[in-house]
Design a protein around this motif. Structure first.
Motif, PDB file in Angstrom:
ATOM      1  N   VAL A  46      49.406  19.814  78.243  1.00 35.88           N
ATOM      2  CA  VAL A  46      50.442  19.526  79.398  1.00 35.88           C
ATOM      3  C   VAL A  46      50.737  18.307  79.915  1.00 35.88           C
ATOM      4  O   VAL A  46      51.464  17.658  80.436  1.00 35.88           O
ATOM      5  N   PHE A  47      49.165  17.549  79.948  1.00 31.39           N
ATOM      6  CA  PHE A  47      48.887  16.328  80.826  1.00 31.39           C
ATOM      7  C   PHE A  47      48.869  15.183  79.386  1.00 31.39           C
ATOM      8  O   PHE A  47      48.643  13.893  79.900  1.00 31.39           O
ATOM      9  N   GLY A  48      48.744  15.358  78.312  1.00 30.61           N
ATOM     10  CA  GLY A  48      48.507  14.384  77.284  1.00 30.61           C
ATOM     11  C   GLY A  48      46.890  14.209  77.183  1.00 30.61           C
ATOM     12  O   GLY A  48      45.986  14.943  77.953  1.00 30.61           O
ATOM     13  N   ALA A  49      46.535  13.311  76.462  1.00 31.96           N
ATOM     14  CA  ALA A  49      44.969  13.401  76.155  1.00 31.96           C
ATOM     15  C   ALA A  49      44.252  12.245  77.115  1.00 31.96           C
ATOM     16  O   ALA A  49      43.170  12.069  76.789  1.00 31.96           O
ATOM     17  N   ALA A  50      44.876  11.867  77.915  1.00 30.43           N
ATOM     18  CA  ALA A  50      44.369  10.727  79.009  1.00 30.43           C
ATOM     19  C   ALA A  50      43.181  11.186  79.751  1.00 30.43           C
ATOM     20  O   ALA A  50      42.377  10.448  80.296  1.00 30.43           O
ATOM     21  N   HIS A  51      42.862  12.466  80.138  1.00 30.26           N
ATOM     22  CA  HIS A  51      42.024  13.024  81.212  1.00 30.26           C
ATOM     23  C   HIS A  51      40.856  13.648  80.439  1.00 30.26           C
ATOM     24  O   HIS A  51      41.249  14.737  79.767  1.00 30.26           O
ATOM     25  N   HIS A  52      39.605  13.139  80.208  1.00 28.78           N
ATOM     26  CA  HIS A  52      38.533  13.744  79.681  1.00 28.78           C
ATOM     27  C   HIS A  52      37.221  13.503  80.587  1.00 28.78           C
ATOM     28  O   HIS A  52      37.134  12.515  81.098  1.00 28.78           O
ATOM     29  N   PRO A  53      36.388  14.575  80.685  1.00 30.35           N
ATOM     30  CA  PRO A  53      35.212  14.484  81.377  1.00 30.35           C
ATOM     31  C   PRO A  53      34.281  13.368  80.917  1.00 30.35           C
ATOM     32  O   PRO A  53      34.520  13.117  79.502  1.00 30.35           O
ATOM     33  N   ARG A  54      33.528  12.765  81.605  1.00 25.42           N
ATOM     34  CA  ARG A  54      32.621  11.671  81.177  1.00 25.42           C
ATOM     35  C   ARG A  54      31.149  12.227  81.375  1.00 25.42           C
ATOM     36  O   ARG A  54      30.871  12.827  82.294  1.00 25.42           O
ATOM     37  N   PHE A  55      30.324  11.758  80.393  1.00 27.58           N
ATOM     38  CA  PHE A  55      29.042  12.194  80.349  1.00 27.58           C
ATOM     39  C   PHE A  55      28.448  11.269  81.627  1.00 27.58           C
ATOM     40  O   PHE A  55      28.729  10.048  81.656  1.00 27.58           O
ATOM     41  N   THR A  56      27.544  12.021  82.306  1.00 24.22           N
ATOM     42  CA  THR A  56      27.096  10.981  83.523  1.00 24.22           C
ATOM     43  C   THR A  56      25.786  10.493  83.463  1.00 24.22           C
ATOM     44  O   THR A  56      25.250   9.849  84.416  1.00 24.22           O
ATOM     45  N   GLY A  57      25.020  10.928  82.290  1.00 21.07           N
ATOM     46  CA  GLY A  57      23.719  10.307  81.891  1.00 21.07           C
ATOM     47  C   GLY A  57      22.591  11.285  82.131  1.00 21.07           C
ATOM     48  O   GLY A  57      21.437  11.170  81.581  1.00 21.07           O
ATOM     49  N   GLN A  58      22.911  12.604  82.543  1.00 24.21           N
ATOM     50  CA  GLN A  58      21.849  13.547  82.490  1.00 24.21           C
ATOM     51  C   GLN A  58      22.166  14.726  81.803  1.00 24.21           C
ATOM     52  O   GLN A  58      23.250  15.006  81.358  1.00 24.21           O
ATOM     53  N   GLY A  59      21.202  15.508  81.371  1.00 26.83           N
ATOM     54  CA  GLY A  59      21.527  17.068  80.587  1.00 26.83           C
ATOM     55  C   GLY A  59      20.867  18.056  81.624  1.00 26.83           C
ATOM     56  O   GLY A  59      20.087  17.720  82.463  1.00 26.83           O
ATOM     57  N   VAL A  60      21.147  19.201  81.622  1.00 28.05           N
ATOM     58  CA  VAL A  60      20.561  19.980  82.147  1.00 28.05           C
ATOM     59  C   VAL A  60      19.928  21.461  81.253  1.00 28.05           C
ATOM     60  O   VAL A  60      20.765  21.769  79.981  1.00 28.05           O
ATOM     61  N   TRP A  61      18.811  21.765  81.376  1.00 26.33           N
ATOM     62  CA  TRP A  61      18.056  22.661  80.527  1.00 26.33           C
ATOM     63  C   TRP A  61      17.863  24.001  81.423  1.00 26.33           C
ATOM     64  O   TRP A  61      17.638  23.732  82.536  1.00 26.33           O
ATOM     65  N   ARG A  62      18.142  25.004  80.448  1.00 25.55           N
ATOM     66  CA  ARG A  62      18.086  26.452  81.462  1.00 25.55           C
ATOM     67  C   ARG A  62      17.253  27.615  80.585  1.00 25.55           C
ATOM     68  O   ARG A  62      17.306  27.294  79.120  1.00 25.55           O
ATOM     69  N   TYR A  63      16.537  28.175  81.190  1.00 21.97           N
ATOM     70  CA  TYR A  63      15.568  29.209  80.433  1.00 21.97           C
ATOM     71  C   TYR A  63      15.133  30.375  81.439  1.00 21.97           C
ATOM     72  O   TYR A  63      14.986  29.972  82.715  1.00 21.97           O
ATOM     73  N   ASN A  64      15.219  31.605  80.899  1.00 20.03           N
ATOM     74  CA  ASN A  64      14.960  32.796  81.776  1.00 20.03           C
ATOM     75  C   ASN A  64      13.571  33.131  81.565  1.00 20.03           C
ATOM     76  O   ASN A  64      13.074  33.020  80.632  1.00 20.03           O
ATOM     77  N   VAL A  65      12.813  33.200  82.683  1.00 19.35           N
ATOM     78  CA  VAL A  65      11.343  33.652  82.774  1.00 19.35           C
ATOM     79  C   VAL A  65      11.298  34.748  83.610  1.00 19.35           C
ATOM     80  O   VAL A  65      12.161  35.340  84.515  1.00 19.35           O
ATOM     81  N   ARG A  66       9.900  35.337  83.886  1.00 21.27           N
ATOM     82  CA  ARG A  66       9.591  36.532  84.802  1.00 21.27           C
ATOM     83  C   ARG A  66       9.591  35.865  86.364  1.00 21.27           C
ATOM     84  O   ARG A  66       9.250  34.569  86.608  1.00 21.27           O
ATOM     85  N   PRO A  68      24.851  18.749  78.071  1.00 19.95           N
ATOM     86  CA  PRO A  68      24.855  17.444  78.772  1.00 19.95           C
ATOM     87  C   PRO A  68      25.731  17.476  79.847  1.00 19.95           C
ATOM     88  O   PRO A  68      26.562  18.318  79.858  1.00 19.95           O
ATOM     89  N   MET A  69      25.653  16.581  81.073  1.00 20.80           N
ATOM     90  CA  MET A  69      26.362  16.977  82.411  1.00 20.80           C
ATOM     91  C   MET A  69      27.661  16.042  81.785  1.00 20.80           C
ATOM     92  O   MET A  69      27.515  14.833  81.533  1.00 20.80           O
ATOM     93  N   GLU A  70      28.853  16.680  82.427  1.00 17.69           N
ATOM     94  CA  GLU A  70      30.026  16.016  82.246  1.00 17.69           C
ATOM     95  C   GLU A  70      30.773  16.177  83.720  1.00 17.69           C
ATOM     96  O   GLU A  70      30.726  17.304  84.240  1.00 17.69           O
ATOM     97  N   SER A  71      31.632  15.415  84.096  1.00 16.03           N
ATOM     98  CA  SER A  71      32.390  15.460  85.228  1.00 16.03           C
ATOM     99  C   SER A  71      33.664  14.770  85.216  1.00 16.03           C
ATOM    100  O   SER A  71      33.521  13.996  84.624  1.00 16.03           O
ATOM    101  N   MET A  72      34.338  15.057  86.039  1.00 16.62           N
ATOM    102  CA  MET A  72      35.864  14.656  86.323  1.00 16.62           C
ATOM    103  C   MET A  72      36.655  15.263  87.409  1.00 16.62           C
ATOM    104  O   MET A  72      36.390  16.363  87.657  1.00 16.62           O
ATOM    105  N   VAL A  73      37.401  14.533  88.147  1.00 17.71           N
ATOM    106  CA  VAL A  73      38.468  15.236  88.906  1.00 17.71           C
ATOM    107  C   VAL A  73      39.762  14.503  88.489  1.00 17.71           C
ATOM    108  O   VAL A  73      39.964  13.356  88.402  1.00 17.71           O
ATOM    109  N   MET A  74      40.621  15.279  87.777  1.00 16.89           N
ATOM    110  CA  MET A  74      42.017  14.969  87.337  1.00 16.89           C
ATOM    111  C   MET A  74      42.704  14.640  88.817  1.00 16.89           C
ATOM    112  O   MET A  74      42.766  15.450  89.533  1.00 16.89           O
ATOM    113  N   PRO A  75      43.424  13.523  88.615  1.00 21.80           N
ATOM    114  CA  PRO A  75      44.159  13.239  89.632  1.00 21.80           C
ATOM    115  C   PRO A  75      45.142  14.293  89.957  1.00 21.80           C
ATOM    116  O   PRO A  75      45.589  14.852  88.890  1.00 21.80           O
TER     117      PRO A  75
END
Ligand code: FAD
Length: 374
Positions: free
Chosen positions: A168-188, A268-275
């Motif tokens: 709908v908007f073309g390929a101009a809008h893409h989230p960018r990698f912010t420099g961090q990643g997030v790890w997740r794991y379930n435990v007791r 990897p963390m990615e972020s964007m606010v489309m205009p």
């Protein structure tokens, strides 16, 4: 609801299911399509807060989520040794819902799918959009299974890699990698861990412990990952354990339980606010398709469900889709932008601890805004 009588929702995640539920509750016919054949979700947990539950309440699904999850009052920020730094102010919505809730993602998904099915939403799996042709009074959509449909409104809720966004908007809008990643794991869950803990203060790193139900909690690690490396699945338990070294409090007993690399979820963390605007003609995008956030404020799912609830609300208030979509943008853009940018700032600070940022003050201000109705 004067503006529309027939809608298509593309994507059966948090935002799409919520939109379909809200529309059905308002008496609108809805089709929901989901690209995945099995409609599965990650096994780990999700952190949500009172504004998420207020929106779930409007969809008739808050009580089920509270019963399936672990409500808690406080988010306690600790130093790496486990000493108290500050306790976050809650999002005080005054709605009577718990201030915070940990819930497994499969439990949340079951509740939303169950509510959608209860309302008679047809959910077609393994199907996506091939083509959209818009005419003055409607949209004709061609689906990947060879069928087609005609709608007054198409809601694209197909997540961070949104194909609808590109269509709908073309390929101009893409989230960018912010420099961090997030790890997740379930435990007791240790019996004495009844609030969320965040361990801050090591450069580039934050560790969180989140109660999910009576027996389970999950650990997340937000870590600086320069160059956006990929981690082979078999290395992930070692990588996560390495990032959990040198902490006190509950972390050592958690670290010892991180053993199965296949159960480590890394993103990897990615972020964007489309205009603005997030709509064109009779197609509107919601959720991660237009505003994926880093997880630092735990608001990604809340922003998606609020989008859905506000969109349904505005469709009910206006006679034309144009007016409803303009009003939707008016109510959503600044609130979402504030959340995504504040989340990003916390990540920036974690990676650059020399930077000046009053984290308690930032959280207080954003949460005061989120306490106001969406
Ligand atoms: C591991 C992980 C943990 C997270 N933890 C939290 C948390 O603790 N708290 C929080 O608030 N947020 C969290 N988030 C973010 C949160 O999950 C998202 O912000 C939220 O799910 C966005 O909802 P959505 O409906 O926009 O997208 P999604 O939930 O991603 O749903 C998109 C759906 O669209 C489908 N789809 C994709 N492409 C197509 C297509 N072309 N056609 C049809 N269907 C399609 C997908 O299969 C999916 O079902 C987390 C995210 C991840 C990945």
């Amino acid at each position: 609801m004067a503006a529309i009588s027939q809608a298509l929702v593309v994507g059966g995640g948090v935002g799409g299911l919520s939109a379909a539920i809200g529309l059905r509750q308002a008496g609108i016919d809805v089709d929901l399509i989901e690209i995945s054949e099995n409609h599965g979700v990650y096994h780990v947990g999700i952190i949500v807060q009172a504004n998420f539950l207020a929106a779930m309440g409007k969809l008739g699904a808050a009580d089920a989520a509270i019963a399936a999850g672990f409500p808690y009052d406080h988010v306690v920020n600790l130093n790496p040794a486990g000493g108290h730094i500050f306790t976050q102010p809650p999002i005080a919505t005054g709605t009577g819902y718990p201030l915070n809730l940990g819930i497994t993602r499969p439990a949340l998904h079951r509740i939303l799918v169950g509510r959608a099915r209860e309302l008679g939403v047809p959910i077609r799996l393994g199907v996506t959009v091939v083509d959209i042709a818009e005419e003055a009074d409607g949209v004709t959509v061609a689906f990947s299974d060879g069928s087609s449909g005609r709608y007054d409104l198409v809601i694209g809720a197909d997540g961070i890699r949104s194909a609808m966004r590109d269509k709908v908007f073309g390929a101009a809008h893409h989230p960018r990698f912010t420099g961090q990643g997030v790890w997740r794991y379930n435990v007791r869950r240790p019996a004495d861990l009844a609030d969320m803990q965040i361990y801050r203060g090591k450069p580039g790193m934050t560790v969180g412990l989140v109660p999910l139900d009576r027996d389970t909690m999950y650990v997340f690690v937000a870590s600086a990952e320069p160059g956006n490396p990929r981690f082979a699945v078999e290395t992930r338990a070692d990588e996560l354990r390495r990032r959990l070294e040198g902490y006190g409090g509950h972390v050592p007993e958690v670290r010892a339980q991180v053993t199965d690399p296949a159960l480590v979820v890394y993103r990897p963390m990615e972020s964007m606010v489309m205009p603005a605007p997030w709509h064109r003609g009779r197609v509107v995008l919601i959720g991660d398709a237009v505003h994926p956030s880093t997880p630092h404020l735990g608001q990604g799912a809340a922003m998606a469900i609020e989008d859905a609830v506000v969109l349904v609300d505005e469709l009910g208030r206006h006679d034309s889709t144009d007016a409803a979509l303009a009003a939707f943008m008016q109510r959503r853009f600044e609130r979402v932008r504030t959340v995504v940018e504040a989340s990003g700032s916390i990540g920036e600070y974690e990676m650059n601890p020399g930077m000046k940022l009053d984290i308690p003050g930032l959280i207080r201000n954003v949460f005061a805004m989120l306490a106001e109705p969406a």
